[in-house]
Design a protein around this motif. Structure first.
Motif, PDB file in Angstrom:
ATOM      1  N   PHE A   1      11.708 -38.494 -26.749  1.00 56.17           N
ATOM      2  CA  PHE A   1      13.137 -38.289 -27.062  1.00 56.17           C
ATOM      3  C   PHE A   1      13.019 -39.969 -28.131  1.00 56.17           C
ATOM      4  O   PHE A   1      14.594 -39.747 -28.442  1.00 56.17           O
ATOM      5  N   ASP A   2      12.444 -40.516 -28.455  1.00 53.84           N
ATOM      6  CA  ASP A   2      12.806 -42.057 -29.647  1.00 53.84           C
ATOM      7  C   ASP A   2      12.226 -41.673 -30.502  1.00 53.84           C
ATOM      8  O   ASP A   2      11.579 -43.031 -31.102  1.00 53.84           O
TER       9      ASP A   2
ATOM     10  N   ILE B   1      12.808 -40.692 -33.202  1.00 56.91           N
ATOM     11  CA  ILE B   1      13.433 -40.529 -34.304  1.00 56.91           C
ATOM     12  C   ILE B   1      13.118 -42.864 -34.934  1.00 56.91           C
ATOM     13  O   ILE B   1      13.631 -42.436 -36.056  1.00 56.91           O
TER      14      ILE B   1
ATOM     15  N   SER C   1      20.338 -47.397 -24.262  1.00 58.65           N
ATOM     16  CA  SER C   1      20.715 -45.770 -23.653  1.00 58.65           C
ATOM     17  C   SER C   1      20.055 -45.189 -24.348  1.00 58.65           C
ATOM     18  O   SER C   1      20.028 -45.598 -25.959  1.00 58.65           O
ATOM     19  N   SER C   2      19.321 -44.225 -24.036  1.00 59.88           N
ATOM     20  CA  SER C   2      19.170 -42.975 -24.917  1.00 59.88           C
ATOM     21  C   SER C   2      20.537 -42.004 -25.788  1.00 59.88           C
ATOM     22  O   SER C   2      19.694 -42.048 -26.897  1.00 59.88           O
ATOM     23  N   ALA C   3      21.186 -42.524 -25.492  1.00 60.61           N
ATOM     24  CA  ALA C   3      22.955 -41.747 -26.058  1.00 60.61           C
ATOM     25  C   ALA C   3      22.655 -42.573 -27.431  1.00 60.61           C
ATOM     26  O   ALA C   3      23.246 -42.408 -28.750  1.00 60.61           O
ATOM     27  N   ASP C   4      21.737 -44.154 -28.067  1.00 63.21           N
ATOM     28  CA  ASP C   4      22.691 -44.863 -29.365  1.00 63.21           C
ATOM     29  C   ASP C   4      21.555 -43.598 -30.257  1.00 63.21           C
ATOM     30  O   ASP C   4      21.657 -44.517 -30.883  1.00 63.21           O
ATOM     31  N   TYR C   5      20.717 -43.364 -29.673  1.00 65.59           N
ATOM     32  CA  TYR C   5      19.712 -42.678 -30.431  1.00 65.59           C
ATOM     33  C   TYR C   5      19.957 -41.523 -31.429  1.00 65.59           C
ATOM     34  O   TYR C   5      19.752 -41.568 -32.339  1.00 65.59           O
ATOM     35  N   GLN C   6      21.444 -41.240 -30.804  1.00 71.20           N
ATOM     36  CA  GLN C   6      22.433 -40.178 -31.628  1.00 71.20           C
ATOM     37  C   GLN C   6      22.883 -40.853 -32.550  1.00 71.20           C
ATOM     38  O   GLN C   6      23.594 -40.278 -33.661  1.00 71.20           O
ATOM     39  N   ARG C   7      22.973 -42.597 -32.759  1.00 73.22           N
ATOM     40  CA  ARG C   7      23.869 -42.952 -34.183  1.00 73.22           C
ATOM     41  C   ARG C   7      22.999 -43.035 -35.309  1.00 73.22           C
ATOM     42  O   ARG C   7      23.224 -43.068 -36.004  1.00 73.22           O
TER      43      ARG C   7
ATOM     44  N   SER D   1      20.123 -40.925 -37.831  1.00 76.23           N
ATOM     45  CA  SER D   1      19.554 -39.922 -38.546  1.00 76.23           C
ATOM     46  C   SER D   1      17.967 -40.248 -39.680  1.00 76.23           C
ATOM     47  O   SER D   1      18.139 -41.176 -39.501  1.00 76.23           O
TER      48      SER D   1
ATOM     49  N   ASN E   1       8.830 -30.828 -27.495  1.00 78.12           N
ATOM     50  CA  ASN E   1       8.807 -32.113 -28.585  1.00 78.12           C
ATOM     51  C   ASN E   1       7.377 -33.044 -29.506  1.00 78.12           C
ATOM     52  O   ASN E   1       7.765 -34.223 -29.154  1.00 78.12           O
TER      53      ASN E   1
END
Length: 220
Positions: free
Chosen positions: A55-56, A58, A84-90, A92, A218
């Motif tokens: 999941f991380d 990136i 948090s996992s949501a921070d990876y959405q930032r 690219s 993945n």
């Protein structure tokens, strides 16, 4: 008075024997809910609770481990806290990411290691095996009760499992003299958030196989 005492101890004895018989039924090798140590179900259960580090990717580019939260990175030169996992959405794929060492990584077997620099991290990345055995598409809902019987000590035990790491360590530590069974029913959750339930070993086996066959891993 003596008669009442005698009746009391007889009643206690009957209750004790009954409890032992109930536990014995849960892990009797002739009962379907017993899980053999080298069975397909035991192997798949261990794969479900293997730590998924993809999941991380990136940030760390290592699918077989993840960086333990929280930690900091430089994102295009700006310091960012990953909490948090949501921070990876930032982030690219075109961003420039620099991990701020030291960090702690969590491996597929849930072991933790302190990593001091990028060279050490690259060593862990190079050790990742493509298409490893972890099943990312379904998760257990805890707590789960397991019954065990050790044929050496003739001892029955009920164990409450509360986390993937605990289940992984338990499944890894089963020896040839120990029989285990799950106290059904248990709940699981699919990768899309849908909950499912299993009432016995066959249902659990089928749920895991079905989930693993319909979602993308993945681990490339």
């Amino acid at each position: 008075m003596k008669n009442w005492i005698l009746v009391f101890f007889i009643a206690i004895g009957v209750m004790f024997i009954s409890c032992q018989e109930e536990e014995r039924e849960l892990i009797d090798p002739n009962v379907d809910n017993t899980i053999p140590r080298n069975s397909q179900l035991a192997s798949l259960m261990k794969s479900v609770v293997t730590h998924d580090g993809s999941f991380d990717d990136i940030v760390d580019q290592g699918h077989c481990f993840s960086i333990k939260l929280p930690y900091r990175i430089l994102l295009n030169g700006e310091e960012v806290l990953i909490s948090s996992s949501a921070d990876y959405q930032r982030i690219s794929v075109t961003d420039i990411v620099e991990i701020q060492f030291p960090v702690i990584i969590v491996e597929s077997n849930h072991h933790e290691n302190l990593v001091e620099n990028i060279t050490e991290l690259e060593g862990f990345i190079n050790n990742c095996i493509p298409n490893d055995d972890d099943i990312e598409c379904i998760d257990f809902v805890y707590p789960i009760l397991l019954s065990t019987f050790d044929s050496n000590s003739n001892r029955f035990e009920t164990i409450e499992i509360g986390h993937d790491s605990q289940m992984f360590n338990f499944m890894s530590g089963i020896n040839e003299t120990t029989s285990i069974s799950i106290n059904y029913p248990i709940k699981l959750v699919l990768h899309n958030g849908v909950g499912v339930a299993a009432q016995h070993n066959t249902e659990l086996l089928n749920e895991i196989i079905d989930a693993a066959s319909i979602c993308d891993e993945n681990d490339g």
